[in-house]
Design a protein around this motif. Structure first.
Motif, PDB file in Angstrom:
ATOM      1  N   LEU A  35      -3.125  11.214   6.109  1.00  0.00           N
ATOM      2  CA  LEU A  35      -2.269  11.016   4.945  1.00  0.00           C
ATOM      3  C   LEU A  35      -0.836  10.697   5.373  1.00  0.00           C
ATOM      4  O   LEU A  35      -0.195   9.796   4.827  1.00  0.00           O
ATOM      5  CB  LEU A  35      -2.294  12.254   4.053  1.00  0.00           C
ATOM      6  N   ASP A  60      -0.711   6.846   4.209  1.00  0.00           N
ATOM      7  CA  ASP A  60      -0.348   6.737   2.794  1.00  0.00           C
ATOM      8  C   ASP A  60       0.995   6.024   2.668  1.00  0.00           C
ATOM      9  O   ASP A  60       2.056   6.642   2.856  1.00  0.00           O
ATOM     10  CB  ASP A  60      -0.298   8.128   2.168  1.00  0.00           C
ATOM     11  N   SER A 109       3.952   7.361   0.197  1.00  0.00           N
ATOM     12  CA  SER A 109       4.729   8.553   0.504  1.00  0.00           C
ATOM     13  C   SER A 109       5.571   8.285   1.752  1.00  0.00           C
ATOM     14  O   SER A 109       5.494   7.212   2.346  1.00  0.00           O
ATOM     15  CB  SER A 109       3.805   9.759   0.708  1.00  0.00           C
ATOM     16  N   ASN A 134      -0.018  11.089  -4.660  1.00  0.00           N
ATOM     17  CA  ASN A 134      -0.082   9.866  -3.860  1.00  0.00           C
ATOM     18  C   ASN A 134      -1.134  10.007  -2.764  1.00  0.00           C
ATOM     19  O   ASN A 134      -1.825   9.049  -2.406  1.00  0.00           O
ATOM     20  CB  ASN A 134       1.273   9.553  -3.243  1.00  0.00           C
ATOM     21  N   GLY A 135      -1.244  11.225  -2.228  1.00  0.00           N
ATOM     22  CA  GLY A 135      -2.290  11.484  -1.239  1.00  0.00           C
ATOM     23  C   GLY A 135      -3.674  11.340  -1.841  1.00  0.00           C
ATOM     24  O   GLY A 135      -4.575  10.754  -1.231  1.00  0.00           O
ATOM     25  N   TYR A 172      -4.414   7.638  -2.233  1.00  0.00           N
ATOM     26  CA  TYR A 172      -4.755   7.004  -0.957  1.00  0.00           C
ATOM     27  C   TYR A 172      -6.217   7.254  -0.607  1.00  0.00           C
ATOM     28  O   TYR A 172      -6.935   6.336  -0.192  1.00  0.00           O
ATOM     29  CB  TYR A 172      -3.865   7.520   0.181  1.00  0.00           C
ATOM     30  N   ASN A 216      -8.915   4.412  -0.102  1.00  0.00           N
ATOM     31  CA  ASN A 216      -9.476   4.261   1.243  1.00  0.00           C
ATOM     32  C   ASN A 216     -10.972   4.519   1.284  1.00  0.00           C
ATOM     33  O   ASN A 216     -11.625   4.262   2.290  1.00  0.00           O
ATOM     34  CB  ASN A 216      -8.764   5.214   2.213  1.00  0.00           C
TER      35      ASN A 216
END
Length: 373
Positions: free
Chosen positions: A190, A194, A197, A207-208, A211, A215
Motif C-alpha cells: 500500500l 497506492d 496516498s 484510498n488503500g 487500491y 489491483n
C-alpha cells in the motif's frame, strides 16, 4: 551557552556515578512497573533515563544529545506525574514512559503523525454510506481478537504509514470472517503502490481499500515485506495477490450508533487526532479531554483500527483500538478510547471517518495459506 556547559558537566558527573553503580543494577528494567513519583531529584531522574535507555535500547551519540534528551524526558515525566495524580477512578486513563519519552510532541508529530484531509477522496464507485444506526441484538461487549480476527500488533517505525496499517487490518479482519483464514497482509504494498496516498508522508485508509480493489487484491506481508520507506512499487510482488475485497462502505459520519453497529460486524478503520497524551497513553479509558477539547471539527492526523468495544464494569463504555506503534506503547499496542462520549464527533474526532471493506462469501483468496503466514 554556559547553562548547557553546566548541564553537560552535571550529566557527566551523574553518568560517572551511575557507571560505578551499574553492576549492582538488574539487567532488565520494567519501567512500566516503577513508581515514577520516587524519582524526584535531578540525579534520580537522570538515573531513570539510564534505565529507560537500557529498556528501549536508546543510544545517544554525544553528551550534548543526551543533555537535550534528558531535558525533554524530564518535562514529559512531569506531565505524566501531574496527569496521573488527577485520576479519580480505576478506568481514568493514565500516562507512562514509552519509547517516545525523550521526544517533544512537536518532534514526534513530524515523524509519526500527519494531517490527512488532503488524502480523503469520496464519490468513487462502490462507496455507499452505512446508514443503519440500530442494532438491538448487538452484544454488550465484543472483542474481535478473541475470535482470531485480528493479527499481531505491528510497528510501522518512523514511516508515516498508519493509514496502510489501518486499511490492511480491516482487510485482514473481513478476510478471516468470510474465509476463516487470517493472513498478515502487506502494508508496504500500500505504501509503495497506492498512488492516491502519500506513502510515508501520510494517506487515508479508504484510498488503500480502493487500491486493493483496483489491483485485484493485496499480497501477504511475507511476499511483500514491510520496509518502512517510500520504495518504488514492485509490480512483480504486487501481483502476488492473496486477499481480495469487493468494495467498501463509509460509516455515517458523526453517528456513534452507526459506528457501533458497524463494529458489531467486523473491525473498522477509523481516523482521529492523536495529541500529546495519546503519545504517552499507558492504560485506562482515554477521553482526549486534554488533547482535543479545542480541536477543529473532524481534524485528524492518525489512522487506527477499532477491533471491539465494551463497558468497564458498570462504568464507562469504550472502544478497543489497535495502533501501529508496537507492543511497548499503550496496553500492549492497544488503547481503550471512551465510547458514548456525548460528543457527535467522538473522542478526538473518531466518529468522523469510519470505513470498512466488504467481501462476498463467494469471493475467495487467491492462494492457499500455509502455517508459516
Amino acid at each position: 551557552m554556559s547553562s548547557l556547559v553546566n548541564k553537560l558537566g552535571f550529566l557527566f558527573l551523574v553518568w560517572y556515578s551511575l557507571v560505578c553503580l551499574a553492576f549492582s543494577l538488574p539487567d532488565e528494567y520494567p519501567i512500566s512497573n516503577l513508581d515514577l513519583d520516587k524519582f524526584t531529584s535531578e540525579k534520580e531522574v537522570f538515573q531513570l533515563l539510564q534505565m529507560w535507555k537500557t529498556e528501549t535500547k536508546r543510544d545517544y551519540q554525544t553528551l550534548k544529545e543526551e543533555a537535550q534528551g534528558f531535558e525533554i524526558f524530564k518535562a514529559n515525566l512531569k506531565i505524566i506525574r501531574e496527569k496521573n495524580a488527577k485520576r479519580k477512578s480505576l478506568y481514568d486513563y493514565r500516562l507512562g514512559l514509552n519509547k517516545f519519552s525523550d521526544m517533544s510532541y512537536e518532534e514526534f508529530s513530524k515523524i509519526y503523525l500527519h494531517g490527512m484531509k488532503q488524502y480523503i477522496t469520496e464519490g468513487k464507485k462502490g462507496h455507499v454510506e452505512f446508514n443503519s444506526g440500530s442494532c438491538p441484538n448487538a452484544p454488550s461487549s465484543l472483542d474481535w481478537r478473541q475470535s482470531g480476527t485480528v493479527t499481531y500488533v505491528k510497528d510501522r517505525g518512523s514511516c508515516g504509514s498508519c493509514w496502510a496499517f489501518s486499511a490492511s487490518g480491516a482487510i485482514e479482519g473481513i478476510t478471516q470472517i468470510v474465509t476463516q483464514c487470517l493472513p498478515s497482509l502487506s502494508e508496504q504494498q500500500l505504501v509503495s503502490c497506492d498512488g492516491c496516498s502519500g506513502g510515508c508522508s501520510g494517506g487515508f485508509h479508504t484510498n488503500g481499500f480502493q487500491y486493493v480493489i483496483d489491483n485485484g487484491g493485496i499480497a501477504t506481508e511475507r511476499d511483500y515485506p514491510y520496509a518502512a520507506n517510500d520504495s518504488t512499487c514492485n509490480i512483480t510482488l504486487a501481483k502476488k495477490t492473496f486477499a481480495t475485497i469487493d468494495g467498501y462502505y463509509w460509516v455515517t459520519s458523526l453517528s456513534e450508533d452507526s459506528l457501533f453497529c458497524a463494529a458489531v460486524n467486523q473491525p473498522i478503520s477509523v481516523a482521529l487526532y492523536a495529541g500529546p497524551e495519546f503519545m504517552t497513553y499507558q492504560g485506562g479509558i482515554y477521553d482526549g479531554a486534554n488533547d482535543c477539547s479545542s480541536m477543529d471539527p473532524c481534524y485528524i492526523n492518525h489512522c487506527v483500527l477499532i477491533v471491539g468495544y465494551g463497558p468497564w464494569g458498570t462504568g464507562q463504555d469504550y472502544w478497543i483500538v489497535k495502533n501501529s506503534w508496537g507492543t511497548s506503547w499503550g496496553l500492549d499496542g492497544y488503547i481503550l478510547s471512551k465510547r458514548n462520549s456525548g460528543n457527535d464527533y467522538g473522542v478526538c474526532n473518531i466518529n468522523c471517518y469510519g470505513a470498512y471493506p466488504t467481501k462476498n462469501s463467494t469471493s475467495t483468496t487467491h492462494l492457499q495459506l500455509d502455517s508459516s503466514m
